[in-house]
Design an enzyme around this catalytic site. Sequence first.
Site, PDB file in Angstrom:
ATOM      1  N   CYS A 191       1.333  -2.139 -13.259  1.00  0.00           N
ATOM      2  CA  CYS A 191       2.204  -1.437 -12.324  1.00  0.00           C
ATOM      3  C   CYS A 191       3.547  -2.147 -12.278  1.00  0.00           C
ATOM      4  CB  CYS A 191       1.551  -1.413 -10.933  1.00  0.00           C
ATOM      5  SG  CYS A 191       2.616  -0.877  -9.569  1.00  0.00           S
ATOM      6  N   ASP A 192       4.571  -1.426 -11.884  1.00  0.00           N
ATOM      7  CA  ASP A 192       5.920  -1.974 -11.777  1.00  0.00           C
ATOM      8  C   ASP A 192       5.984  -3.130 -10.783  1.00  0.00           C
ATOM      9  OD1 ASP A 192       8.732  -1.814 -12.458  1.00  0.00           O
ATOM     10  OD2 ASP A 192       9.069  -1.009 -10.455  1.00  0.00           O
ATOM     11  N   CYS A 238      -8.389   1.639   8.332  1.00  0.00           N
ATOM     12  CA  CYS A 238      -7.707   2.727   7.624  1.00  0.00           C
ATOM     13  C   CYS A 238      -8.649   3.899   7.353  1.00  0.00           C
ATOM     14  CB  CYS A 238      -7.134   2.221   6.304  1.00  0.00           C
ATOM     15  SG  CYS A 238      -5.875   0.940   6.476  1.00  0.00           S
TER      16      CYS A 238
END
Length: 382
Positions: free
Chosen positions: A279-280, A321
């Site tokens: 991922c970036d 969450c």
Amino acid sequence: MARDPREFQVFAKPAGALCNLDCHYCYYLAKQDLYPDRPSPRMPDRLLEEYIVQHLDASSGSQAANFSWHGGEPTVLGLDYFRRIVALQRKHQRPGLPVTNGVQTNGCLLDEDWCRFLAAEGFSVGLSLDGPEDLHDGYRVTKGGKPTHKLAVRAFRLLRRHRISCDILCVLHDKNVGHPTSVYRYLKDIGARHIAFLPVVEPMRDGTVGPHTVAAAAYGAFLCAVFDEWVQQDVGKITVQIFEETARPARRMDHSLCIFRRTCGDIPVVEHNGDFYCCDHYVDPPHRLGNIQQTRLVELLESPAQRAFGQAKLDTLPRYCRTCEVRAMCNGGCPKDRFIRTPDGEAGLNYLCAGYKRFFNHCLQYALESRRPRHPARRPHA
């Protein structure tokens, strides 16, 4: 040739972390330290061609091959380098496979020649602009510390004049997050029609956050204030990326923005030397899965390690969450920001949770009433 069955997007970085600016909050400039022997990184033509071939091969017959050129600052490579990109795509493009190109830029090097090329080749552009001059120039400066706002606005006007599809990427930091209406109205007044707000979160090793980081509460207040104006005046005229995302669960649509998907891992990075990272935001040695010169792109995309990276987002979602009333709109947010604890002490809560929760509850009724999209959401460049 085996092709990837999923939709994917690769952030290709042919210039690595090389950039002509020295933005104070940039998380990618430091990635140049991974390649100390390459002070001026540049993906060689041979490797560029190999990457393009592998990306085309990895694209299934029913999907376009979407190329995303990132950095650093990709335009430092020069216009001829991008002409070479397009020529190689045409050379290897198989019949019936659409090819698209997007470039993320600070705009400082764009001129008439660049814009004629981008328009002729159908490039979309993500342009970084952080609002009015004083708020933009606080952090977005040249290597010599000079302001860049006038150059960015000049680029935006050039892009509009050439009718090039352009998204404004507005980074939210500690200076501009307290001025929601000023930032939004400025972007609206100059003619921006597609806007993404990207919050700065800088986790520090001691558990604190860096000085450019937005406060979660301020981020939520910013989004609520902009949303209230947008929903009253600009629905159908301006697309704001996060507002588009809020309605997707109610429409039984998957999120288009990776940070709100249940799992991630569909937007990896290919660096200038062919290194593949998950991922970036995870361009570091533990998340380097290989190099496309030794392992083909489609195999890296489908590798167990890349799959596990994406699945970990769901598997590590805290109980707090999982029972949240707006979970479908958020799904815990980006894993890079999940470093604080829930009220009951469980690890893995998103630093921006309070802001997200306030905003998603604020716009929940709008999202539920928006069963059918008024206009399509646009894929982000960043």
